[in-house]
Design a protein around this motif. Structure first.
Motif, mmCIF file in Angstrom:
data_model
loop_
_atom_site.group_PDB
_atom_site.id
_atom_site.type_symbol
_atom_site.label_atom_id
_atom_site.label_comp_id
_atom_site.label_asym_id
_atom_site.label_seq_id
_atom_site.Cartn_x
_atom_site.Cartn_y
_atom_site.Cartn_z
ATOM 1 N N LEU A 91 0.828 -1.211 0.000
ATOM 2 C CA LEU A 91 0.000 0.000 0.000
ATOM 3 C C LEU A 91 0.859 1.256 0.000
ATOM 4 O O LEU A 91 0.596 2.202 -0.757
ATOM 5 N N LYS A 92 1.887 1.294 0.818
ATOM 6 C CA LYS A 92 2.737 2.487 0.911
ATOM 7 C C LYS A 92 3.406 2.799 -0.427
ATOM 8 O O LYS A 92 3.442 3.958 -0.863
ATOM 9 N N ALA A 93 3.936 1.767 -1.083
ATOM 10 C CA ALA A 93 4.621 1.975 -2.359
ATOM 11 C C ALA A 93 3.654 2.484 -3.422
ATOM 12 O O ALA A 93 3.948 3.441 -4.147
ATOM 13 N N VAL A 94 2.480 1.856 -3.500
ATOM 14 C CA VAL A 94 1.501 2.235 -4.519
ATOM 15 C C VAL A 94 1.007 3.662 -4.304
ATOM 16 O O VAL A 94 0.937 4.463 -5.246
ATOM 17 N N VAL A 95 0.673 4.000 -3.069
ATOM 18 C CA VAL A 95 0.126 5.331 -2.779
ATOM 19 C C VAL A 95 1.171 6.414 -3.006
ATOM 20 O O VAL A 95 0.870 7.483 -3.563
ATOM 21 N N LEU A 96 2.414 6.167 -2.584
ATOM 22 C CA LEU A 96 3.472 7.161 -2.786
ATOM 23 C C LEU A 96 3.692 7.441 -4.266
ATOM 24 O O LEU A 96 3.742 8.605 -4.690
ATOM 25 N N LEU A 97 3.797 6.381 -5.066
ATOM 26 C CA LEU A 97 4.005 6.564 -6.497
ATOM 27 C C LEU A 97 2.799 7.232 -7.153
ATOM 28 O O LEU A 97 2.941 8.062 -8.050
ATOM 29 N N LEU A 98 1.599 6.884 -6.691
ATOM 30 C CA LEU A 98 0.390 7.506 -7.232
ATOM 31 C C LEU A 98 0.371 9.004 -6.956
ATOM 32 O O LEU A 98 0.045 9.808 -7.836
ATOM 33 N N LEU A 99 0.729 9.399 -5.738
ATOM 34 C CA LEU A 99 0.739 10.821 -5.380
ATOM 35 C C LEU A 99 1.707 11.606 -6.270
ATOM 36 O O LEU A 99 1.374 12.693 -6.763
ATOM 37 N N ILE A 100 2.893 11.055 -6.476
ATOM 38 C CA ILE A 100 3.885 11.742 -7.308
ATOM 39 C C ILE A 100 3.406 11.830 -8.754
ATOM 40 O O ILE A 100 3.437 12.895 -9.379
ATOM 41 N N ALA A 101 2.943 10.691 -9.297
ATOM 42 C CA ALA A 101 2.505 10.663 -10.698
ATOM 43 C C ALA A 101 1.324 11.592 -10.923
ATOM 44 O O ALA A 101 1.275 12.326 -11.923
ATOM 45 N N VAL A 198 0.642 5.160 -25.528
ATOM 46 C CA VAL A 198 -0.813 5.090 -25.726
ATOM 47 C C VAL A 198 -1.451 4.176 -24.689
ATOM 48 O O VAL A 198 -2.466 4.528 -24.066
ATOM 49 N N LEU A 199 -0.880 2.989 -24.480
ATOM 50 C CA LEU A 199 -1.451 2.063 -23.499
ATOM 51 C C LEU A 199 -1.350 2.620 -22.082
ATOM 52 O O LEU A 199 -2.285 2.502 -21.280
ATOM 53 N N GLY A 200 -0.205 3.251 -21.762
ATOM 54 C CA GLY A 200 -0.029 3.832 -20.431
ATOM 55 C C GLY A 200 -0.977 4.986 -20.169
ATOM 56 O O GLY A 200 -1.431 5.203 -19.040
ATOM 57 N N THR A 201 -1.288 5.738 -21.223
ATOM 58 C CA THR A 201 -2.237 6.838 -21.095
ATOM 59 C C THR A 201 -3.656 6.319 -20.927
ATOM 60 O O THR A 201 -4.473 6.912 -20.214
ATOM 61 N N THR A 202 -3.963 5.199 -21.577
ATOM 62 C CA THR A 202 -5.323 4.663 -21.583
ATOM 63 C C THR A 202 -5.640 3.880 -20.320
ATOM 64 O O THR A 202 -6.748 3.982 -19.773
ATOM 65 N N ILE A 203 -4.693 3.077 -19.843
ATOM 66 C CA ILE A 203 -4.903 2.252 -18.637
ATOM 67 C C ILE A 203 -4.052 2.841 -17.527
ATOM 68 O O ILE A 203 -2.866 2.520 -17.394
ATOM 69 N N SER A 204 -4.643 3.732 -16.721
ATOM 70 C CA SER A 204 -3.883 4.533 -15.757
ATOM 71 C C SER A 204 -4.307 4.235 -14.316
ATOM 72 O O SER A 204 -5.508 4.139 -14.034
ATOM 73 N N VAL A 370 6.137 7.429 -16.839
ATOM 74 C CA VAL A 370 7.067 6.406 -16.356
ATOM 75 C C VAL A 370 6.557 5.793 -15.053
ATOM 76 O O VAL A 370 6.506 4.563 -14.893
ATOM 77 N N ILE A 371 6.152 6.655 -14.113
ATOM 78 C CA ILE A 371 5.678 6.161 -12.817
ATOM 79 C C ILE A 371 4.397 5.344 -12.987
ATOM 80 O O ILE A 371 4.229 4.281 -12.379
ATOM 81 N N ASN A 372 3.477 5.845 -13.822
ATOM 82 C CA ASN A 372 2.243 5.092 -14.076
ATOM 83 C C ASN A 372 2.542 3.732 -14.689
ATOM 84 O O ASN A 372 1.906 2.726 -14.346
ATOM 85 N N GLY A 373 3.519 3.694 -15.598
ATOM 86 C CA GLY A 373 3.893 2.426 -16.214
ATOM 87 C C GLY A 373 4.445 1.445 -15.193
ATOM 88 O O GLY A 373 4.199 0.236 -15.286
ATOM 89 N N VAL A 374 5.185 1.967 -14.215
ATOM 90 C CA VAL A 374 5.769 1.108 -13.176
ATOM 91 C C VAL A 374 4.690 0.586 -12.226
ATOM 92 O O VAL A 374 4.648 -0.603 -11.905
ATOM 93 N N VAL A 375 3.806 1.469 -11.790
ATOM 94 C CA VAL A 375 2.848 1.099 -10.745
ATOM 95 C C VAL A 375 1.633 0.358 -11.299
ATOM 96 O O VAL A 375 0.987 -0.397 -10.571
ATOM 97 N N ALA A 376 1.322 0.529 -12.590
ATOM 98 C CA ALA A 376 0.102 -0.085 -13.148
ATOM 99 C C ALA A 376 0.137 -1.605 -13.069
ATOM 100 O O ALA A 376 -0.873 -2.230 -12.736
ATOM 101 N N VAL A 377 1.297 -2.202 -13.365
ATOM 102 C CA VAL A 377 1.362 -3.665 -13.462
ATOM 103 C C VAL A 377 1.091 -4.352 -12.124
ATOM 104 O O VAL A 377 0.167 -5.166 -12.011
ATOM 105 N N PRO A 378 1.864 -4.050 -11.056
ATOM 106 C CA PRO A 378 1.557 -4.710 -9.782
ATOM 107 C C PRO A 378 0.174 -4.342 -9.256
ATOM 108 O O PRO A 378 -0.484 -5.171 -8.619
ATOM 109 N N LEU A 379 -0.264 -3.112 -9.531
ATOM 110 C CA LEU A 379 -1.580 -2.700 -9.061
ATOM 111 C C LEU A 379 -2.685 -3.492 -9.762
ATOM 112 O O LEU A 379 -3.675 -3.891 -9.130
ATOM 113 N N MET A 380 -2.524 -3.750 -11.060
ATOM 114 C CA MET A 380 -3.518 -4.558 -11.777
ATOM 115 C C MET A 380 -3.545 -5.985 -11.240
ATOM 116 O O MET A 380 -4.617 -6.593 -11.115
ATOM 117 N N VAL A 381 -2.384 -6.519 -10.906
ATOM 118 C CA VAL A 381 -2.328 -7.853 -10.301
ATOM 119 C C VAL A 381 -3.079 -7.857 -8.976
ATOM 120 O O VAL A 381 -3.883 -8.761 -8.683
#
Length: 424
Positions: A91-101, A198-204, A370-381
């Motif tokens: 949770l901490k990692a996801v929220v921190l990256l989300l706030l910055i992005a 395009v994919l990173g912009t669409t699935i955020s 870049v940050i969205n691309g990093v956090v999207a994958v584990p968050l989708m899992v």
């Protein structure tokens, strides 16, 4: 006065006023930063990036449907569910990256809105940027959710501007159909980077948090209860979420398709292949397609910006407030949810301050992607695991087809993230 009341009453009864969070989430996905990415795709590759939208649609809709279902079934937002089901570090990692992005994305969006407003009105872009930030902040803080969301739903109509642009230019529809299913591409590092963009912009990620939390907001606004505690209403509610989400994401993806198409048949055809901002795309359209197309494109940017920026700030506030155990919700008065509204204010004002810093809006957009691309994958899992878990969802786990699409979406985004970090 009676005529005004009658008109207001008809608006509140209009079907658009009763649509749920899926529509707003979908439109927020086509924010000014997204428009810039789609415009660059059309300008650089012509019709050969249209195929990305049919690919993205079912993957995006499936993951958003799971988010909506998680919120409505449990009565809690995404961050609150992650907090109870996963180790604190997740949770901490996801929220921190989300706030910055989100803050960087807000900076890029309000900069684009200011530039477009200057093009249309002639008023200095920095003044217009400050105006839009102030307007968004005042509306989110002082207007209750059930009223605020009503106006957001009507702002979604601004996306029709991109459909209208196509009526002002020649479109080779036969070739459009062909390239949508059979693009003429050389898949090199430049092509890979654009597909990733395009994919990173669409699935955020910010859309994941927003839709789950807005289902909770809607539930409270309708005096409802979590489906885990009131299962009798589950069939109707889950059908509504599926219809609302799939139709909202369809609206979003069709609009993105039209933005790529509009810039492909105008900018790319004219040899203009380098577009850095949504405002630049709007300005470049003027000599090619006329003032009417320019005005439509510009107004669309402002309209979706007024949706996208609140969603970015709101999703960050929901995530941090739920992680910290603070009271949250746009329906609450500011005095009752100071931390929640504080996050909204800080993220919006930080986005404004970046306009006056050495950080360019395009750099902000790049790092946000870049940050969205990093956090999207584990968050989708995490989302797929939550939506599939009987301990979280009880009898209302997501269907097998939705779960399979969710896993495919995570795999596609994972591949996109890997490509993003490969040397060119």
């Amino acid at each position: 006065m009676n005529a005004l009341r009658s008109f207001w009453g008809r608006l509140k009864k209009h079907p658009l006023a009763r649509i749920g969070p899926g529509l707003i989430t979908g439109v927020a996905d086509d924010d000014p930063s997204g428009i810039a990415t789609y415009s660059q795709a059309g300008a650089q590759f012509g019709l050969n990036m249209l195929w990305t939208m049919p690919l993205a649609y079912p993957l995006m809709a499936a993951i958003q449907a799971m988010c909506g279902q998680i919120g409505r079934v449990t009565g809690k937002g995404l961050a609150a569910n992650i907090k109870t089901a996963f180790p604190p570090v997740v949770l901490k990692a996801v929220v921190l990256l989300l706030l910055i992005a989100n803050t960087l994305n807000i900076a890029a969006d309000v900069a684009a809105m200011g530039e477009v407003a200057e093009l249309v009105s002639g008023i200095d872009r920095h003044l217009m940027t400050a105006f839009f930030v102030g307007l968004t902040l005042l509306l989110q803080v002082f207007v209750p959710y059930h009223r605020y969301v009503f106006f957001l739903k009507w702002l979604t109509l601004s996306l029709f501007a991109y459909v209208a642009v196509l009526f002002t230019v020649h479109v080779p529809w036969g070739e459009v159909a062909l390239r949508t299913v059979w693009p003429n591409l050389t898949f090199d590092s430049g092509t890979a980077a654009m597909v990733v963009g395009v994919l990173g912009t669409t699935i955020s990620p910010y859309l994941f948090f927003w839709q789950a939390s807005e289902e909770v907001e809607d539930m409270h606004a309708r005096k409802g209860s979590a489906l885990l505690h009131k299962p009798a209403s589950a069939p109707a509610e889950l059908r509504r979420i599926q219809w609302d989400t799939w139709s909202g994401m369809l609206f979003s993806n069709i609009t993105a398709f039209f933005i790529i198409l509009a810039t492909a048949v105008t900018l790319h055809t004219a040899g203009i292949t380098d577009i850095n901002t949504a405002a630049q795309a709007a300005g470049a359209l003027r000599p090619l397609a006329g003032n009417f197309a320019f005005i439509l494109f510009a107004l669309g940017i402002l309209g979706v910006g007024l949706i996208g920026v609140p969603v970015l700030a709101g999703s960050a506030a929901y995530a941090l407030a739920e992680a910290m155990g603070w009271k949250s919700g746009l329906e609450r008065k500011p005095i009752k949810a100071q931390g929640f509204y504080g996050v909204i204010a800080v993220s919006l004002l930080a986005g404004l301050v970046i306009q006056y810093s050495p950080i360019s809006p395009m750099k902000a957009l790049f790092w946000s992607a870049v940050i969205n691309g990093v956090v999207a994958v584990p968050l989708m899992v995490v989302i797929v695991l939550l939506a599939s878990s009987k301990s979280v969802m009880g009898a209302f786990t997501s269907s097998r087809p939705i779960v399979i699409l969710g896993w495919i979406g995570a795999a596609v985004m994972g591949l996109a993230a890997v490509l993003m970090f490969m040397p060119g």
